[in-house]
Design a protein around this motif. Structure first.
Motif, PDB file in Angstrom:
ATOM      1  N   MET A 106     -14.042 -37.748  -6.005  1.00 19.67           N
ATOM      2  CA  MET A 106     -14.302 -38.228  -6.974  1.00 19.67           C
ATOM      3  C   MET A 106     -14.614 -35.944  -7.544  1.00 19.67           C
ATOM      4  O   MET A 106     -14.341 -35.666  -8.901  1.00 19.67           O
ATOM      5  N   ILE A 107     -14.762 -35.071  -6.492  1.00 16.95           N
ATOM      6  CA  ILE A 107     -14.748 -33.759  -6.724  1.00 16.95           C
ATOM      7  C   ILE A 107     -13.957 -33.668  -7.472  1.00 16.95           C
ATOM      8  O   ILE A 107     -13.717 -32.818  -7.941  1.00 16.95           O
ATOM      9  N   VAL A 108     -12.557 -33.796  -6.268  1.00 11.84           N
ATOM     10  CA  VAL A 108     -11.486 -33.001  -7.547  1.00 11.84           C
ATOM     11  C   VAL A 108     -11.267 -33.805  -8.558  1.00 11.84           C
ATOM     12  O   VAL A 108     -10.698 -32.625  -9.978  1.00 11.84           O
ATOM     13  N   ILE A 143     -10.917 -31.134 -12.060  1.00 10.80           N
ATOM     14  CA  ILE A 143      -8.956 -31.966 -12.944  1.00 10.80           C
ATOM     15  C   ILE A 143     -10.168 -31.583 -14.179  1.00 10.80           C
ATOM     16  O   ILE A 143      -9.460 -30.882 -15.421  1.00 10.80           O
ATOM     17  N   LEU A 144     -10.674 -32.961 -14.538  1.00 12.61           N
ATOM     18  CA  LEU A 144     -11.053 -32.413 -15.690  1.00 12.61           C
ATOM     19  C   LEU A 144     -12.615 -31.830 -16.603  1.00 12.61           C
ATOM     20  O   LEU A 144     -12.033 -31.247 -18.255  1.00 12.61           O
ATOM     21  N   LEU A 192     -15.047 -33.650 -22.146  1.00 14.62           N
ATOM     22  CA  LEU A 192     -14.250 -33.628 -20.439  1.00 14.62           C
ATOM     23  C   LEU A 192     -15.243 -32.277 -20.205  1.00 14.62           C
ATOM     24  O   LEU A 192     -15.311 -33.068 -19.047  1.00 14.62           O
ATOM     25  N   THR A 193     -15.566 -31.735 -20.228  1.00 16.16           N
ATOM     26  CA  THR A 193     -16.332 -30.656 -19.512  1.00 16.16           C
ATOM     27  C   THR A 193     -17.423 -31.581 -18.989  1.00 16.16           C
ATOM     28  O   THR A 193     -17.652 -31.777 -17.850  1.00 16.16           O
ATOM     29  N   ILE A 217     -18.505 -32.425 -14.613  1.00 14.00           N
ATOM     30  CA  ILE A 217     -19.841 -31.098 -14.475  1.00 14.00           C
ATOM     31  C   ILE A 217     -20.237 -32.487 -13.433  1.00 14.00           C
ATOM     32  O   ILE A 217     -19.921 -32.788 -12.582  1.00 14.00           O
ATOM     33  N   ILE A 218     -20.467 -33.578 -14.291  1.00 17.76           N
ATOM     34  CA  ILE A 218     -21.244 -34.463 -13.683  1.00 17.76           C
ATOM     35  C   ILE A 218     -20.752 -34.991 -12.565  1.00 17.76           C
ATOM     36  O   ILE A 218     -20.949 -35.343 -11.179  1.00 17.76           O
ATOM     37  N   LEU A 219     -19.280 -34.944 -12.428  1.00 19.80           N
ATOM     38  CA  LEU A 219     -18.665 -36.167 -11.558  1.00 19.80           C
ATOM     39  C   LEU A 219     -18.625 -35.015 -10.255  1.00 19.80           C
ATOM     40  O   LEU A 219     -18.542 -35.485  -8.796  1.00 19.80           O
TER      41      LEU A 219
END
Length: 51
Positions: free
Chosen positions: A1-3, A7-8, A20-21, A25-27
């Motif tokens: 999830m962090i990766v 990427i997003l 997407l930003t 950030i949320i992910l």
């Protein structure tokens, strides 16, 4: 999830797409929280390990 969040986040920054930003950030934040809770040995959602 962090990766996936990273990427997003990078795609959002380079392509100037704010949604997407924001999702990136949320992910990253949610992934970091789940990682820290899992590393501390705390069960998350009834599971000892979160994959």
């Amino acid at each position: 999830m962090i990766v996936l969040g990273l990427i997003l986040l990078l795609i959002g920054i380079f392509a100037k797409i704010s949604i997407l930003t924001t999702i990136g950030i949320i992910l990253v934040v949610v992934g970091a929280v789940l990682f820290l809770l899992g590393a501390s040995g705390r069960a998350i959602g009834g599971r000892k390990h979160w994959y």
